[in-house]
Write an enzyme that holds these catalytic residues in place. Structure first.
Site, PDB file in Angstrom:
ATOM      1  N   GLU A 188     -89.304  38.137   8.504  1.00 44.88           N
ATOM      2  CA  GLU A 188     -89.506  39.168   9.533  1.00 44.88           C
ATOM      3  C   GLU A 188     -88.192  39.510  10.221  1.00 44.88           C
ATOM      4  O   GLU A 188     -88.141  39.735  11.429  1.00 44.88           O
ATOM      5  CB  GLU A 188     -90.502  38.683  10.587  1.00 44.88           C
ATOM      6  CG  GLU A 188     -91.810  38.274   9.988  1.00 44.88           C
ATOM      7  CD  GLU A 188     -92.847  39.360  10.057  1.00 44.88           C
ATOM      8  OE1 GLU A 188     -92.557  40.416  10.634  1.00 44.88           O
ATOM      9  OE2 GLU A 188     -93.915  39.156   9.500  1.00 44.88           O
TER      10      GLU A 188
ATOM     11  N   GLY B 136     -86.229   8.834  16.203  1.00 48.21           N
ATOM     12  CA  GLY B 136     -85.528   7.963  15.265  1.00 48.21           C
ATOM     13  C   GLY B 136     -86.093   8.111  13.863  1.00 48.21           C
ATOM     14  O   GLY B 136     -86.457   9.210  13.437  1.00 48.21           O
TER      15      GLY B 136
HETATM   16  C1  LIG Z   1     -91.886  31.625   3.365  1.00 40.80           C
HETATM   17  C2  LIG Z   1     -91.597  33.087   3.419  1.00 40.80           C
HETATM   18  C3  LIG Z   1     -92.630  34.003   3.591  1.00 40.80           C
HETATM   19  C4  LIG Z   1     -92.363  35.380   3.577  1.00 40.80           C
HETATM   20  N1  LIG Z   1     -93.414  36.284   3.700  1.00 40.80           N
HETATM   21  C5  LIG Z   1     -93.178  37.616   3.498  1.00 40.80           C
HETATM   22  C6  LIG Z   1     -94.272  38.550   3.447  1.00 40.80           C
HETATM   23  O1  LIG Z   1     -95.433  38.193   3.643  1.00 40.80           O
HETATM   24  N2  LIG Z   1     -93.992  39.852   3.154  1.00 40.80           N
HETATM   25  C7  LIG Z   1     -92.712  40.297   2.936  1.00 40.80           C
HETATM   26  O2  LIG Z   1     -92.550  41.500   2.659  1.00 40.80           O
HETATM   27  N3  LIG Z   1     -91.642  39.429   3.001  1.00 40.80           N
HETATM   28  C8  LIG Z   1     -91.862  38.107   3.279  1.00 40.80           C
HETATM   29  N4  LIG Z   1     -90.797  37.217   3.320  1.00 40.80           N
HETATM   30  C9  LIG Z   1     -89.446  37.707   3.023  1.00 40.80           C
HETATM   31  C10 LIG Z   1     -88.501  37.698   4.204  1.00 40.80           C
HETATM   32  O3  LIG Z   1     -88.848  38.698   5.114  1.00 40.80           O
HETATM   33  C11 LIG Z   1     -87.063  37.812   3.662  1.00 40.80           C
HETATM   34  O4  LIG Z   1     -86.752  36.554   3.069  1.00 40.80           O
HETATM   35  C12 LIG Z   1     -86.062  38.169   4.729  1.00 40.80           C
HETATM   36  O5  LIG Z   1     -86.247  39.492   5.171  1.00 40.80           O
HETATM   37  C13 LIG Z   1     -84.609  38.003   4.248  1.00 40.80           C
HETATM   38  O6  LIG Z   1     -84.424  38.591   3.019  1.00 40.80           O
HETATM   39  P1  LIG Z   1     -83.699  37.765   1.848  1.00 40.80           P
HETATM   40  O7  LIG Z   1     -84.382  36.451   1.721  1.00 40.80           O
HETATM   41  O8  LIG Z   1     -83.657  38.648   0.652  1.00 40.80           O
HETATM   42  O9  LIG Z   1     -82.248  37.491   2.387  1.00 40.80           O
HETATM   43  P2  LIG Z   1     -80.989  38.479   2.308  1.00 40.80           P
HETATM   44  O10 LIG Z   1     -81.364  39.829   2.820  1.00 40.80           O
HETATM   45  O11 LIG Z   1     -80.387  38.382   0.948  1.00 40.80           O
HETATM   46  O12 LIG Z   1     -80.004  37.808   3.366  1.00 40.80           O
HETATM   47  C14 LIG Z   1     -79.191  36.674   3.048  1.00 40.80           C
HETATM   48  C15 LIG Z   1     -78.267  36.422   4.234  1.00 40.80           C
HETATM   49  O13 LIG Z   1     -77.413  37.554   4.417  1.00 40.80           O
HETATM   50  C16 LIG Z   1     -77.500  38.003   5.757  1.00 40.80           C
HETATM   51  N5  LIG Z   1     -77.340  39.463   5.813  1.00 40.80           N
HETATM   52  C17 LIG Z   1     -78.026  40.397   5.105  1.00 40.80           C
HETATM   53  N6  LIG Z   1     -77.611  41.627   5.446  1.00 40.80           N
HETATM   54  C18 LIG Z   1     -76.661  41.479   6.395  1.00 40.80           C
HETATM   55  C19 LIG Z   1     -75.871  42.381   7.170  1.00 40.80           C
HETATM   56  N7  LIG Z   1     -75.993  43.715   7.065  1.00 40.80           N
HETATM   57  N8  LIG Z   1     -74.979  41.863   8.048  1.00 40.80           N
HETATM   58  C20 LIG Z   1     -74.854  40.507   8.204  1.00 40.80           C
HETATM   59  N9  LIG Z   1     -75.580  39.622   7.512  1.00 40.80           N
HETATM   60  C21 LIG Z   1     -76.470  40.105   6.625  1.00 40.80           C
HETATM   61  C22 LIG Z   1     -78.886  37.563   6.248  1.00 40.80           C
HETATM   62  O14 LIG Z   1     -78.927  37.456   7.661  1.00 40.80           O
HETATM   63  C23 LIG Z   1     -79.029  36.221   5.547  1.00 40.80           C
HETATM   64  O15 LIG Z   1     -78.404  35.224   6.313  1.00 40.80           O
HETATM   65  C24 LIG Z   1     -91.036  35.842   3.417  1.00 40.80           C
HETATM   66  C25 LIG Z   1     -89.991  34.898   3.288  1.00 40.80           C
HETATM   67  C26 LIG Z   1     -90.257  33.545   3.296  1.00 40.80           C
HETATM   68  C27 LIG Z   1     -89.106  32.579   3.138  1.00 40.80           C
END
Ligand SMILES: Cc1cc2nc3c(=O)[nH]c(=O)nc-3n(C[C@H](O)[C@H](O)[C@H](O)COP(=O)(O)OP(=O)(O)OC[C@H]3O[C@@H](n4cnc5c(N)ncnc54)[C@H](O)[C@@H]3O)c2cc1C
Length: 392
Positions: A371, A347
């Site tokens: 990841e 709640g």
């Molecule tokens: C708190 C935090 C810690 C992190 N730590 C690290 C780290 O230590 N090192 C590192 O290198 N990165 C790190 N990341 C980055 C993380 O791996 C990325 O945020 C993630 O890979 C997604 O990339 P983006 O945020 O650019 O989203 P985008 O790639 O822009 O994706 C946006 C949306 O589009 C969708 N999408 C993208 N491509 C496709 C496709 N071909 N088909 C269908 N849907 C698609 C995705 O599923 C998502 O829903 C971290 C992120 C966060 C939030």
């Protein structure tokens, strides 16, 4: 925050599948989390600070390089022990687990697997002890799910490399001494470079205003004509497969970690449901609340079995990247749903920092994205079973 009364659910007697060593390692991590993480973590999450005082304790429970050989300072454990340590740490907090995952699978792993002996000797013992902390730079402002498009690059200047570009969303960046950075050479091939704090032109501004993983420090990596010594290139693997190999190891740890977060939410909600009285009865006596709890333990049990089996396959060197994707996706989704249901069982109390559930819930929003997002892992399974690539 309330005292940590956690009792781990084991509905299918899965402890019988574990060795004595697994249980010892797991129980040591569990005790340490109760003692050192639970009492302080809510405060640090509220302050949006990583509790650096727990670094030496993380090293002592084997969280930095659990499967890295003893000769390099690692714990020399198997993959199931590694998973169980991640499960216990994430039971405390996903942000703390993130720090351990990055250090082990994204910094120590590539140096161990793709580095030369001099690099292993120089970096691994200090990373294992927590004297040095590391971060992993793959994601860029314009290249997240598609890391192959990265623009960070380096040029061969004869006696050194010149590195330019920027990475974003990098866990541990604000305090890391060492960064494993993925960048393209002049022919466009991806390589790993070890960049050290203090190199001229290298900065790590912190990312603020996160509602998720608040107890984990996140930042950018900026490279403005950074001179990287040639001996800092990881020589034994190049191409996008190199960072993806690290992600396999980290995603495997996340699959276990998410079970920890789910177990904590379930256990908290179960206890609350027996104590909270409404309409003259404990709320756990109402069928609607029992449905939530029964479905939670079912999903946790399924995830435990899936993940234990994946650990066996990893120990045998047989787990595929697609199998790891399935477990990461399933388990984080399972945990996020359980956190949401558990929050409702509490709640109004569920939204406060008196209990861990809301923090887990917010943390898991990052875990389901980093990841490889939830959608991307589904596409990996889709590609694996159909042979048809839906990415492009
Ligand atoms: C708190 C935090 C810690 C992190 N730590 C690290 C780290 O230590 N090192 C590192 O290198 N990165 C790190 N990341 C980055 C993380 O791996 C990325 O945020 C993630 O890979 C997604 O990339 P983006 O945020 O650019 O989203 P985008 O790639 O822009 O994706 C946006 C949306 O589009 C969708 N999408 C993208 N491509 C496709 C496709 N071909 N088909 C269908 N849907 C698609 C995705 O599923 C998502 O829903 C971290 C992120 C966060 C939030």
């Amino acid at each position: 925050m309330k005292p940590d009364l956690f009792q781990a659910p084991d509905y299918y007697n899965l402890d019988e599948l574990l060795t004595e060593e697994h249980k010892l390692v797991r129980d040591a991590a569990r005790d340490w989390v109760k003692r050192e993480v639970s009492p302080i973590i809510e405060d640090y999450a509220q302050k949006a600070e990583f509790p650096t005082q727990i670094i030496s304790g993380l090293a002592e429970i084997g969280a930095f390089g659990p499967y890295i050989p003893l000769e390099y300072g690692g714990a020399g454990l198997d993959q199931i022990s590694y998973g169980l340590i991640m499960q216990e740490i994430e039971r405390g907090d996903s942000g703390v687990r993130s720090t351990a995952s990055v250090q082990s699978s994204l910094v120590m792993y590539p140096i161990w697997k793709y580095g030369n002996e001099a690099q292993r000797q120089k970096y691994l013992p200090k990373l294992a002890s927590g004297e040095w902390m590391g971060c992993f730079g793959l994601t860029e402002p314009d290249h997240g799910s598609n890391p192959g498009g990265m623009v960070t690059n380096f040029k061969d200047m004869g006696d050194h490399y010149l590195l330019n570009g920027a990475k974003m969303w990098i866990s541990n960046a604000p305090f890391a001494q060492v960064a494993v950075v993925w960048a393209k050479d002049e022919s466009g091939r991806v390589h790993g470079l070890i960049v050290e704090r203090g190199m001229e032109g290298f900065s790590t501004p912190e990312t603020h205003n996160k509602w998720s993983l608040r107890a984990s420090a996140t930042g950018e990596l900026i490279f403005d004509n950074v001179k990287v010594p040639k001996e800092n290139l990881l020589p034994n693997k190049s191409g996008l497969g190199a960072p993806l190999g690290c992600l396999d190891s980290a995603r495997y740890g996340i699959a276990w970690g998410a079970i920890g977060a789910a177990m904590d939410c379930y256990d908290t909600a179960l206890r609350y449901s027996k104590e909270r009285m409404q309409f003259g009865k404990p709320i756990g006596q109402f069928q609607l609340q029992q449905k939530k709890l029964a479905e939670m333990i079912t999903e946790i049990t399924k995830a435990q079995l899936l993940t234990w089996r994946l650990g066996v396959l990893r120990n045998e060197g047989k787990a595929t990247s697609a199998q790891i994707s399935m477990a990461k996706r399933n388990n984080v989704d399972m945990a996020i749903n359980i956190a949401r249901e558990a929050r409702q069982i509490l709640g109004g109390m569920g939204i406060t920092g008196e209990y861990s559930i809301m923090r887990h819930s917010m943390n898991l929003e990052s875990v389901i994205t980093y990841e490889g997002t939830h959608d991307i892992h589904l596409l990996i399974t889709g590609l694996d079973i159909t042979g048809l690539n839906a990415f492009k």
